[in-house]
Design a protein around this motif. Structure first.
Motif, mmCIF file in Angstrom:
data_model
loop_
_atom_site.group_PDB
_atom_site.id
_atom_site.type_symbol
_atom_site.label_atom_id
_atom_site.label_comp_id
_atom_site.label_asym_id
_atom_site.label_seq_id
_atom_site.Cartn_x
_atom_site.Cartn_y
_atom_site.Cartn_z
ATOM 1 N N GLY A 89 0.814 -1.202 0.000
ATOM 2 C CA GLY A 89 0.000 0.000 0.000
ATOM 3 C C GLY A 89 0.851 1.257 0.000
ATOM 4 N N GLU A 90 1.887 1.251 0.816
ATOM 5 C CA GLU A 90 2.772 2.421 0.897
ATOM 6 C C GLU A 90 3.540 2.628 -0.408
ATOM 7 N N VAL A 91 3.999 1.528 -1.014
ATOM 8 C CA VAL A 91 4.724 1.640 -2.284
ATOM 9 C C VAL A 91 3.777 2.126 -3.384
ATOM 10 N N ALA A 92 2.562 1.580 -3.411
ATOM 11 C CA ALA A 92 1.583 2.000 -4.414
ATOM 12 C C ALA A 92 1.265 3.480 -4.269
ATOM 13 N N LYS A 93 1.203 3.951 -3.039
ATOM 14 C CA LYS A 93 0.946 5.371 -2.798
ATOM 15 C C LYS A 93 2.052 6.230 -3.409
ATOM 16 N N LEU A 94 3.287 5.785 -3.316
ATOM 17 C CA LEU A 94 4.402 6.523 -3.910
ATOM 18 C C LEU A 94 4.263 6.595 -5.432
ATOM 19 N N PHE A 95 3.842 5.495 -6.040
ATOM 20 C CA PHE A 95 3.647 5.493 -7.488
ATOM 21 C C PHE A 95 2.544 6.462 -7.884
ATOM 22 N N VAL A 96 1.460 6.479 -7.111
ATOM 23 C CA VAL A 96 0.367 7.408 -7.408
ATOM 24 C C VAL A 96 0.852 8.847 -7.259
ATOM 25 N N ASP A 97 1.667 9.101 -6.250
ATOM 26 C CA ASP A 97 2.230 10.434 -6.062
ATOM 27 C C ASP A 97 3.138 10.813 -7.230
ATOM 28 N N SER A 98 3.763 9.813 -7.838
ATOM 29 C CA SER A 98 4.653 10.067 -8.971
ATOM 30 C C SER A 98 3.882 10.384 -10.248
ATOM 31 N N GLY A 99 2.551 10.225 -10.192
ATOM 32 C CA GLY A 99 1.726 10.523 -11.358
ATOM 33 C C GLY A 99 1.411 9.322 -12.222
ATOM 34 N N ALA A 100 1.779 8.118 -11.764
ATOM 35 C CA ALA A 100 1.572 6.906 -12.554
ATOM 36 C C ALA A 100 0.294 6.178 -12.143
ATOM 37 N N ILE A 101 -0.167 5.331 -13.041
ATOM 38 C CA ILE A 101 -1.217 4.366 -12.697
ATOM 39 C C ILE A 101 -0.508 3.077 -12.331
#
Length: 199
Positions: A89-101
């Protein structure tokens, strides 16, 4: 687990909004959940390929792959399963913050763990996709021979056999993978992403 107290959040100079604007699409986590053999990884990777072809910044976090690195210290006890999902969940949140799907393909068997992951994201950023496939069909497919090993006692704490799977009660999308093709599932998800103005 101890929590560090001598840390301070550092605001980034480039924001999630900035990255989304540059990417020309919004970001989100498409969280696949379902039994082993239900088709999570196949659909997640096909979705990733489709998004890539569309010019979308995307990435797949796959359960087995993550356990080769980031989560290689975790087993399959209930405690370790919870920690596995917390980290993802935490890693996925970082990806979302990076602008990615980012798409995640994990059994993630417990509702409380999936809800904890959902709570990390802003409204509309967490899209739970329940890949609904009967245990009997998953066991018939058994692409990794895991069910056979679980039945023979080689594998302990296996979801669906020794450990429960708690199906989502209100997922954003439900894919009945016993009756639809991978491409049909991808089309349904892409349609949803467009309807929500993510693409």
């Amino acid at each position: 687990m101890s929590i560090a107290t001598n840390v301070t959040w550092h605001a980034a100079a480039v924001t999630k909004h900035d990255r989304r604007t540059k990417n020309k699409h919004k970001s989100c986590a498409v969280w696949f959940t379902g039994l082993s053999g239900s088709g999570k990884s196949s659909i997640a990777n096909a979705l990733s390929s489709e998004l890539h072809q569309m010019g979308v910044r995307e990435y797949v976090l796959d359960g087995d792959n993550i356990r080769h690195g980031l989560n290689r210290d975790l087993g399959f006890s209930n405690h370790d399963r919870t920690e596995n999902i917390r980290r993802i969940g935490e890693v996925a949140k970082l990806f979302v913050d990076s602008g990615a799907i980012v798409t995640t393909a994990f059994i993630s068997p417990f509702r409380s763990d999936r809800n904890q992951a959902r709570n990390l994201f802003d409204e509309g950023e967490f899209i739970e996709v329940f890949v609904d496939c009967p245990l009997e069909e998953c066991e018939r497919r058994d692409p990794k021979r895991l069910y056979a090993k679980a039945r023979s006692g080689e594998i302990k704490d296996f979801t669906g056999i020794h450990s429960p799977y708690e199906a989502p009660e209100q997922p954003e999308i439900t894919i009945h993978s016993q009756f639809v093709t991978v491409n049909e599932a991808v089309e349904e998800i892409v349609t949803y992403l467009r309807a929500k103005d993510i693409l």
